[in-house]
Design a protein around this motif. Structure first.
Motif, PDB file in Angstrom:
ATOM      1  N   ALA A  16      -7.321  -6.758  -5.525  1.00  0.00           N
ATOM      2  CA  ALA A  16      -8.443  -5.871  -5.833  1.00  0.00           C
ATOM      3  C   ALA A  16      -7.995  -4.898  -6.920  1.00  0.00           C
ATOM      4  O   ALA A  16      -6.869  -4.405  -6.904  1.00  0.00           O
ATOM      5  CB  ALA A  16      -8.880  -5.100  -4.591  1.00  0.00           C
ATOM      6  N   ARG A  18      -9.187  -1.451  -9.364  1.00  0.00           N
ATOM      7  CA  ARG A  18     -10.089  -0.323  -9.612  1.00  0.00           C
ATOM      8  C   ARG A  18      -9.613   0.372 -10.878  1.00  0.00           C
ATOM      9  O   ARG A  18      -8.421   0.461 -11.138  1.00  0.00           O
ATOM     10  CB  ARG A  18     -10.040   0.689  -8.456  1.00  0.00           C
ATOM     11  CG  ARG A  18     -10.770   0.256  -7.221  1.00  0.00           C
ATOM     12  CD  ARG A  18     -12.268   0.365  -7.433  1.00  0.00           C
ATOM     13  NE  ARG A  18     -12.973   0.212  -6.191  1.00  0.00           N
ATOM     14  CZ  ARG A  18     -13.660  -0.873  -5.863  1.00  0.00           C
ATOM     15  NH1 ARG A  18     -13.724  -1.891  -6.662  1.00  0.00           N
ATOM     16  NH2 ARG A  18     -14.287  -0.924  -4.716  1.00  0.00           N
ATOM     17  N   GLN A  63     -12.702  -7.678  -0.168  1.00  0.00           N
ATOM     18  CA  GLN A  63     -13.529  -6.535   0.246  1.00  0.00           C
ATOM     19  C   GLN A  63     -12.715  -5.531   1.056  1.00  0.00           C
ATOM     20  O   GLN A  63     -12.872  -4.319   0.889  1.00  0.00           O
ATOM     21  CB  GLN A  63     -14.731  -7.021   1.046  1.00  0.00           C
ATOM     22  CG  GLN A  63     -15.741  -7.726   0.175  1.00  0.00           C
ATOM     23  CD  GLN A  63     -16.860  -8.358   0.975  1.00  0.00           C
ATOM     24  OE1 GLN A  63     -16.699  -8.714   2.139  1.00  0.00           O
ATOM     25  NE2 GLN A  63     -18.023  -8.488   0.346  1.00  0.00           N
ATOM     26  N   GLU A  66     -10.576  -3.666  -1.441  1.00  0.00           N
ATOM     27  CA  GLU A  66     -11.385  -2.718  -2.203  1.00  0.00           C
ATOM     28  C   GLU A  66     -11.693  -1.472  -1.383  1.00  0.00           C
ATOM     29  O   GLU A  66     -11.672  -0.353  -1.898  1.00  0.00           O
ATOM     30  CB  GLU A  66     -12.675  -3.382  -2.675  1.00  0.00           C
ATOM     31  CG  GLU A  66     -12.443  -4.369  -3.794  1.00  0.00           C
ATOM     32  CD  GLU A  66     -13.704  -5.094  -4.224  1.00  0.00           C
ATOM     33  OE1 GLU A  66     -14.675  -5.155  -3.434  1.00  0.00           O
ATOM     34  OE2 GLU A  66     -13.718  -5.609  -5.354  1.00  0.00           O
TER      35      GLU A  66
END
Length: 76
Positions: A16, A18, A63, A66
């Motif tokens: 993940a 960001r 998910q 995240e």
């Protein structure tokens, strides 16, 4: 790519990210990897069904990763 991993007999490694939306402003990028997702139990399934199950497992783990990134940096 779950189909490639299934065909090669290797696990999927979820990740993940960001901060890529801030790349032009040189903001921090955060990356988190999850544990390998072993797919050996899917070998007996038809290839389409195996790929769908593998994709579901991969997205569930992404998910989760995240959500961890949304909570902030890990400590310890």
């Amino acid at each position: 790519r779950p189909r490639i991993a299934l065909g090669a007999g290797v696990p999927l490694v979820p990740a993940a990210l960001r901060g890529l939306d801030r790349l032009s402003r040189l903001g921090p990028i955060h990356l988190r990897f999850g544990p390998p997702i072993v797919l050996d139990d899917l070998r007996a399934l038809e290839s389409h069904a195996a790929a769908e199950e593998a994709t579901g497992r991969l997205w569930a783990e992404i998910q989760r990763l995240e959500a961890e990134l949304d909570r902030g940096p890990a400590t310890g």
